[in-house]
Design an enzyme around this catalytic site. Structure first.
Site, mmCIF file in Angstrom:
data_model
loop_
_atom_site.group_PDB
_atom_site.id
_atom_site.type_symbol
_atom_site.label_atom_id
_atom_site.label_comp_id
_atom_site.label_asym_id
_atom_site.label_seq_id
_atom_site.Cartn_x
_atom_site.Cartn_y
_atom_site.Cartn_z
ATOM 1 N N GLU A 1 -3.251 -4.453 -2.824
ATOM 2 C CA GLU A 1 -3.841 -5.361 -3.820
ATOM 3 C C GLU A 1 -3.933 -4.684 -5.188
ATOM 4 O OE1 GLU A 1 -4.897 -4.675 -0.813
ATOM 5 O OE2 GLU A 1 -6.026 -6.304 0.096
ATOM 6 N N CYS B 1 -4.371 0.808 -2.194
ATOM 7 C CA CYS B 1 -4.159 -0.444 -1.455
ATOM 8 C C CYS B 1 -3.105 -1.313 -2.145
ATOM 9 C CB CYS B 1 -5.451 -1.252 -1.396
ATOM 10 S SG CYS B 1 -6.776 -0.471 -0.477
ATOM 11 N N CYS C 1 -10.944 -3.154 -3.961
ATOM 12 C CA CYS C 1 -9.965 -4.160 -4.418
ATOM 13 C C CYS C 1 -10.688 -5.423 -4.878
ATOM 14 C CB CYS C 1 -8.962 -4.478 -3.318
ATOM 15 S SG CYS C 1 -7.821 -3.109 -3.019
ATOM 16 N N ASN D 1 0.830 -1.211 0.000
ATOM 17 C CA ASN D 1 0.000 0.000 0.000
ATOM 18 C C ASN D 1 0.862 1.258 0.000
ATOM 19 O OD1 ASN D 1 0.508 -0.980 2.672
ATOM 20 N ND2 ASN D 1 -1.032 0.390 3.511
ATOM 21 N N CYS E 1 -10.484 -4.584 0.835
ATOM 22 C CA CYS E 1 -11.592 -3.618 0.767
ATOM 23 C C CYS E 1 -12.461 -3.901 -0.464
ATOM 24 C CB CYS E 1 -11.069 -2.186 0.749
ATOM 25 S SG CYS E 1 -10.470 -1.640 -0.859
#
Ligand code: THU
Length: 163
Positions: free
Chosen positions: A76, A74, A115, A63, A112
């Site tokens: 991801e 993020c 993502c 992140n 989240c």
């Protein structure tokens, strides 16, 4: 007619990552390593994400925050966008995600919603499952064979396409 509906999702939990196969253990270890590259001075919540491609390459993410808060991203999505940008048509097989925050030690981490939506779109695009491995600081793992299990009733980009 009113009908109550129910959605169930499949996942597997492991009390320790050593129960997974060697390749997945290595991917999770990579995610741990990558969490050290996070730039998270505001949240102090370091996350690492490692995407395994079909050709065996691993794409890195962590992140990255910014003082203009919404500008950060993020781990991801850093990894997924990098995989797509640098390896355009290579299938993404697995994304391993690790969060280093002490507060996650007893419970699972959880990507989240944004993502999850991004994962699902790549899965749809590549006609092949994107497996998700989540690991916390206690090295417990949750495994989802498809990222769609993390986002039931996902918005589907094909809805935008003209018939
Ligand atoms: N974050 C991730 O990188 N991945 C997640 O799965 C959840 C949240 C980041 C965003 C932000 O930098 C920090 O963690 C706190 O929300």
């Amino acid at each position: 007619m009113k009908e109550n509906q129910n959605i169930s999702i499949q996942y597997t939990s492991y009390s320790h990552y050593s129960e997974l196969d060697k390749a997945e253990q290595e991917l999770l270890e990579k995610a741990v390593e990558l969490s050290a590259d996070a730039y998270a001075p505001y949240s102090e919540f370091n996350v690492g994400a490692a995407v395994l491609l079909k050709n065996g390459k691993i794409v890195a993410g962590s992140n990255q925050e910014n003082a203009a808060y919404p500008s950060g991203l993020c781990a991801e999505r850093v990894a997924l966008f990098s995989a797509s940008a640098n390896h355009r048509n290579e299938v993404m097989q697995t994304i391993a995600i690790y969060a280093a925050s002490e507060t996650t030690a007893q419970k699972q981490i959880s990507p989240c919603g944004s993502c999850r939506q991004v994962m699902v779109e790549y899965e749809v695009k590549q006609y092949s499952n994107l497996k998700v491995l989540l690991m916390n600081s206690s090295k417990e793992v949750w495994e989802f064979n498809s990222c769609k299990d993390l986002l039931p009733l996902a918005f589907d980009a094909t809805a935008l396409k003209k018939q």
